[in-house]
Design a protein around this motif. Sequence first.
Motif, PDB file in Angstrom:
ATOM      1  N   THR A 171      34.433  36.293  81.248  1.00 60.99           N
ATOM      2  CA  THR A 171      33.716  37.238  79.904  1.00 60.99           C
ATOM      3  C   THR A 171      33.518  35.485  79.481  1.00 60.99           C
ATOM      4  O   THR A 171      33.738  34.132  80.458  1.00 60.99           O
ATOM      5  CB  THR A 171      34.897  37.770  79.143  1.00 60.99           C
ATOM      6  N   ASP A 172      32.293  36.090  78.895  1.00 65.51           N
ATOM      7  CA  ASP A 172      31.858  34.847  77.812  1.00 65.51           C
ATOM      8  C   ASP A 172      31.577  35.133  76.538  1.00 65.51           C
ATOM      9  O   ASP A 172      31.565  34.598  76.108  1.00 65.51           O
ATOM     10  CB  ASP A 172      30.465  34.756  78.024  1.00 65.51           C
ATOM     11  N   ASP A 173      32.820  35.903  76.066  1.00 61.50           N
ATOM     12  CA  ASP A 173      32.907  36.690  74.302  1.00 61.50           C
ATOM     13  C   ASP A 173      34.122  35.113  73.880  1.00 61.50           C
ATOM     14  O   ASP A 173      35.049  34.871  74.935  1.00 61.50           O
ATOM     15  CB  ASP A 173      33.955  37.471  74.866  1.00 61.50           C
ATOM     16  N   PRO A 174      33.230  34.555  73.204  1.00 52.95           N
ATOM     17  CA  PRO A 174      33.586  33.744  72.059  1.00 52.95           C
ATOM     18  C   PRO A 174      35.371  33.325  71.575  1.00 52.95           C
ATOM     19  O   PRO A 174      36.287  32.941  72.329  1.00 52.95           O
ATOM     20  CB  PRO A 174      32.986  32.801  71.340  1.00 52.95           C
ATOM     21  N   ASP A 175      35.565  35.085  71.380  1.00 53.61           N
ATOM     22  CA  ASP A 175      36.965  35.057  70.864  1.00 53.61           C
ATOM     23  C   ASP A 175      37.835  34.956  71.986  1.00 53.61           C
ATOM     24  O   ASP A 175      38.900  34.506  71.688  1.00 53.61           O
ATOM     25  CB  ASP A 175      37.182  35.649  69.519  1.00 53.61           C
ATOM     26  N   ILE A 176      37.039  35.229  73.092  1.00 53.79           N
ATOM     27  CA  ILE A 176      38.454  35.823  73.699  1.00 53.79           C
ATOM     28  C   ILE A 176      38.663  34.886  74.686  1.00 53.79           C
ATOM     29  O   ILE A 176      39.713  34.043  75.549  1.00 53.79           O
ATOM     30  CB  ILE A 176      38.083  37.019  74.941  1.00 53.79           C
ATOM     31  N   GLN A 177      37.855  34.055  74.517  1.00 53.01           N
ATOM     32  CA  GLN A 177      37.596  32.385  74.947  1.00 53.01           C
ATOM     33  C   GLN A 177      38.308  31.344  74.979  1.00 53.01           C
ATOM     34  O   GLN A 177      39.460  30.227  75.251  1.00 53.01           O
ATOM     35  CB  GLN A 177      36.357  31.804  75.711  1.00 53.01           C
ATOM     36  N   THR A 178      38.454  31.372  73.222  1.00 54.83           N
ATOM     37  CA  THR A 178      39.250  30.989  72.330  1.00 54.83           C
ATOM     38  C   THR A 178      40.923  31.282  72.141  1.00 54.83           C
ATOM     39  O   THR A 178      42.025  30.573  72.557  1.00 54.83           O
ATOM     40  CB  THR A 178      39.075  30.968  71.217  1.00 54.83           C
ATOM     41  N   GLN A 183      39.015  34.706  82.449  1.00 58.72           N
ATOM     42  CA  GLN A 183      38.390  33.841  81.219  1.00 58.72           C
ATOM     43  C   GLN A 183      37.310  33.554  82.343  1.00 58.72           C
ATOM     44  O   GLN A 183      36.133  32.971  81.367  1.00 58.72           O
ATOM     45  CB  GLN A 183      38.799  32.033  81.457  1.00 58.72           C
TER      46      GLN A 183
END
Length: 444
Positions: free
Chosen positions: A259-266, A256
């Motif tokens: 990365t700032d990728d929203p999908d990965i954060q989800t 977390q």
Amino acid sequence: MRKRFWIPILLIIFGVFFPLLFDIEHVGLHHMIEKLKNNPDGSTLMLTALILVFLNTLRALPHYLGALLLGDALGRKYNRPILKIAVPVVIIPAVYLLINSYYSMNYHFGGPAILLLLSILFLQLFGRQNMRPLFMSFVFSQLLFGYQWLDIVPALTSFGFGGGEVSVLVKSTSSAIGFENTLSIYSLLFSAVFIVHALVFAVYLTVVEQKWKMRKDLESARLEMVEARSGREALHLVHDLKTPLSLMEGLNSLIQMKTDDPDIQTYTGKISDSIEATSDMVSEILYDEKKNWCSLHTLIEYVRQNKLSESSTIYQFELQAPSDIEIYINKIRMTRAIVNLIDNAGDAVEGQKNAQVVIRSEVHAGIWIGIEDNGPGIKNRDIQKIWNAGFSTKEHPGLGLSFVKNVIEEHGASLDIESEPGVGTTFWIHFPKERTRYEHTDHR
């Protein structure tokens, strides 16, 4: 009042009137005694004695047996063993007094009555107050018949035996016709046979009962050892899960942060929630005292997942309590307790037509969760025994309901039972108001 109290009471009442129904005139004893005086004969004498003993036994049996069974029932109901002795000691002399007060007859309270009261004391103490009423009644009936023979032994008259009108008449007739010794020998012989047989049978039944109880206790102890060992092994395994869970949580947090990728954060957020939920479950398994607020909906769904989804039995849900209401519980242990009750309900209706198990929830001064079946019900005499570890109405002993009761009480809740033979059984778990709240509100 339950049937087990009505039957002894009716026997006692019947015993008060029974002597009037079977007096010496009805059975022809006076005629036989007159015949014996005119034509002395040993066979006629013994037949007269046998009829008299049988008559006295028949007249005394109802109120003696009623007093014995009533004392046993009261002692079991109120858990006061002394009542099993005190009730017969009070009632039996009272019946004699009542009969002599209202009827013009000499209903003699003599040696046999005193011996029978001492026998009640012996049976209750020797049998450790656990001999079954049916067996005790059989033993007692034989003792009663054996003691009645002592009433017609001429040599025992001075010791309080055979003070009744007919007993005195039979003994005096035997002396007059020269058969006194014959009557004494046969009477003592018959008395000894029945008394010894009753005592041997009582010893045998007591030994059998003790062996059965010992086997049951040993099986219960074995199950407890198996459960304890399995529990320890499970705790070690669960404890070992803590390490990989901590590692997974650390690695997930690192992802977390990187990365700032929203999908990965989800995705990592969902992973974090799952790890936290799993960690809470592990903690609840490891620590019995650990409790959290859990919604009723979550608890019921957890019960479904752990039991009902794998069962061939059809279960009905009648959930009247709001699904968002919360209970302060250890979810794992409470689920095990509820599943155990559902298992019992399923066993009760197994192989039965129109089998039905209903899981209910209601709101009334707290939360009520009920498990109802339409099985054969539980007998009144077994209601208090079902909480004992090892007790079961099935062929094998179990630990289930004792575990359930302990878990429920650990949560500050209570467990009640409603059962009617031939109708079914309902177990109710009651969480008091202070152990509940509505979701996302402060505990009140």
